[in-house]
Design an enzyme around this catalytic site. Sequence first.
Site, PDB file in Angstrom:
ATOM      1  N   ASP A  47      -1.991 -57.618 -22.736  1.00  0.00           N
ATOM      2  CA  ASP A  47      -3.072 -56.694 -22.412  1.00  0.00           C
ATOM      3  C   ASP A  47      -2.485 -55.285 -22.512  1.00  0.00           C
ATOM      4  O   ASP A  47      -1.691 -54.873 -21.668  1.00  0.00           O
ATOM      5  CB  ASP A  47      -3.579 -56.986 -20.990  1.00  0.00           C
ATOM      6  CG  ASP A  47      -4.655 -56.007 -20.528  1.00  0.00           C
ATOM      7  OD1 ASP A  47      -4.991 -55.069 -21.278  1.00  0.00           O
ATOM      8  OD2 ASP A  47      -5.148 -56.199 -19.396  1.00  0.00           O
ATOM      9  N   LYS A  50      -9.465 -46.315 -22.352  1.00  0.00           N
ATOM     10  CA  LYS A  50      -8.290 -45.686 -21.774  1.00  0.00           C
ATOM     11  C   LYS A  50      -7.634 -44.746 -22.788  1.00  0.00           C
ATOM     12  O   LYS A  50      -7.344 -43.611 -22.484  1.00  0.00           O
ATOM     13  CB  LYS A  50      -7.262 -46.740 -21.328  1.00  0.00           C
ATOM     14  CG  LYS A  50      -7.824 -47.873 -20.471  1.00  0.00           C
ATOM     15  CD  LYS A  50      -8.285 -47.407 -19.099  1.00  0.00           C
ATOM     16  CE  LYS A  50      -9.127 -48.434 -18.362  1.00  0.00           C
ATOM     17  NZ  LYS A  50      -8.519 -49.698 -18.068  1.00  0.00           N
ATOM     18  N   TRP A  77      -3.947 -56.200 -12.817  1.00  0.00           N
ATOM     19  CA  TRP A  77      -4.600 -56.652 -14.049  1.00  0.00           C
ATOM     20  C   TRP A  77      -4.029 -57.968 -14.538  1.00  0.00           C
ATOM     21  O   TRP A  77      -4.782 -58.854 -14.959  1.00  0.00           O
ATOM     22  CB  TRP A  77      -4.545 -55.566 -15.127  1.00  0.00           C
ATOM     23  CG  TRP A  77      -5.417 -54.399 -14.783  1.00  0.00           C
ATOM     24  CD1 TRP A  77      -5.015 -53.122 -14.545  1.00  0.00           C
ATOM     25  CD2 TRP A  77      -6.848 -54.402 -14.589  1.00  0.00           C
ATOM     26  NE1 TRP A  77      -6.108 -52.338 -14.220  1.00  0.00           N
ATOM     27  CE2 TRP A  77      -7.235 -53.093 -14.240  1.00  0.00           C
ATOM     28  CE3 TRP A  77      -7.835 -55.391 -14.673  1.00  0.00           C
ATOM     29  CZ2 TRP A  77      -8.572 -52.744 -13.982  1.00  0.00           C
ATOM     30  CZ3 TRP A  77      -9.153 -55.046 -14.414  1.00  0.00           C
ATOM     31  CH2 TRP A  77      -9.506 -53.745 -14.081  1.00  0.00           C
TER      32      TRP A  77
HETATM   33  C1  PLP Z   1      -9.010 -51.016 -17.423  1.00  0.00           C
HETATM   34  C2  PLP Z   1      -8.189 -52.222 -17.628  1.00  0.00           C
HETATM   35  C3  PLP Z   1      -8.761 -53.506 -17.739  1.00  0.00           C
HETATM   36  C4  PLP Z   1     -10.244 -53.743 -17.574  1.00  0.00           C
HETATM   37  O1  PLP Z   1     -10.944 -53.179 -18.613  1.00  0.00           O
HETATM   38  P1  PLP Z   1     -12.525 -53.355 -18.767  1.00  0.00           P
HETATM   39  O2  PLP Z   1     -12.767 -52.748 -20.106  1.00  0.00           O
HETATM   40  O3  PLP Z   1     -13.163 -52.617 -17.642  1.00  0.00           O
HETATM   41  O4  PLP Z   1     -12.832 -54.799 -18.727  1.00  0.00           O
HETATM   42  C5  PLP Z   1      -7.927 -54.569 -17.980  1.00  0.00           C
HETATM   43  N1  PLP Z   1      -6.605 -54.411 -18.108  1.00  0.00           N
HETATM   44  C6  PLP Z   1      -6.021 -53.197 -18.014  1.00  0.00           C
HETATM   45  C7  PLP Z   1      -4.546 -53.070 -18.179  1.00  0.00           C
HETATM   46  C8  PLP Z   1      -6.799 -52.066 -17.773  1.00  0.00           C
HETATM   47  O5  PLP Z   1      -6.219 -50.860 -17.681  1.00  0.00           O
END
Ligand code: PLP
Length: 361
Positions: A172, A196, A102
């Site tokens: 993030d 999540k 990511w």
């Molecule tokens: C799932 C995830 C993403 C991507 O998320 P989307 O909502 O599908 O764009 C980005 N960063 C992390 C750490 C993630 O777990």
Amino acid sequence: MERVLNFGAGPAMLPPEVLVQAAAEMLDWHGSGLSVMEMAHRGEEFGTILAAAERDLRSLLGIPEHYHVLFLQGGATLQFAMVPLNLLRGGSGADCVLTGEWSRKAAQEAEKFGVVRVAASQAHEGLRRIPAQAQWRLDGGADYVHLCANETIAGVEFNWVPDTGAVPLVADMSSNFLSRSVDVARYGLIYAGAQKNVGPAGLTIVIVREDLVGHVRAGTATLLDYAAYARERSMVNTPPTFAIYIAGLVFQWLQRSGGVPGIEARNIEKAALAYGAIDASQGFYRSAVAPADRSRMNVPFTLANPALDAAFLAGARERGMVQLAGHRSVGGMRASLYNAMPVSGARRLSDYMRAFAARHG
Ligand SMILES: *Cc1c(COP(=O)(O)O)cnc(C)c1O
């Protein structure tokens, strides 16, 4: 009806209490005669829901007043672009810390908009780990430093906050948002996709320090400008109303569950159960992550004998545990232990892992 334990990495399980409440309010929210899905987004009822969600999130995380809380769409992936579009301001670019898929994707996207430097990168050989700050090469003139607080696929998590001096730190937190205490003031910007740990897909939360907003690069679409959302209280256009409502119910559930400290204690207990089964297995299960950097939220592991993978997954399913297969890029297994996973669920997994290893080891 029997609900399964969903160990999937996202969209993830939600607290049953939240789903029950949403079901009870589905046709008639608080005597309005309307489902939240049918409400005018600028009407009084939805205004109440949005304001409560923001207020509860601010109180859960102790978000200082000089930070905006924004409810956006586009997933965390859109933030990979919005962050550089809004924060690159003619400094020396972005310093990115690469610890897995990511953070790598975020850096790649940022490269479209300006200079991106790799400030640190995890070693390619040996255990996966978070590089110590002593090894980082930060540029004091950077516009921001970006990291991924929890790598959902690699299973490494920051359990410390780097010191970036006056350079804003951007994180993030998609897969560990609200799972542990966070000192928001150490960050310039935090973003998280909801699916999540917060609610349904379709909602992204951004927490951003006021002074970082209002500098979007010329020619950028309005919907990619944090300032527009800040000015319009997340209602530049129709926001994802139902997803915000469910997120609000999750925030209330967290408040009833002892807040972030309460959930963090349970998350520590859950992670200890899963890693305990790996560590006690004498190599039957393997984790590729340095113990100090193990994620509490996502526990990737492999069976030393991959020929047993299918039997492991089938036995888990028989016991009501689903979505334990690892990410398609890495294989093996992955147990995601987000906030809504009860301690009893992690215990069921740990007991099963120990019994399976005893039988097949
Ligand atoms: C799932 C995830 C993403 C991507 O998320 P989307 O909502 O599908 O764009 C980005 N960063 C992390 C750490 C993630 O777990």
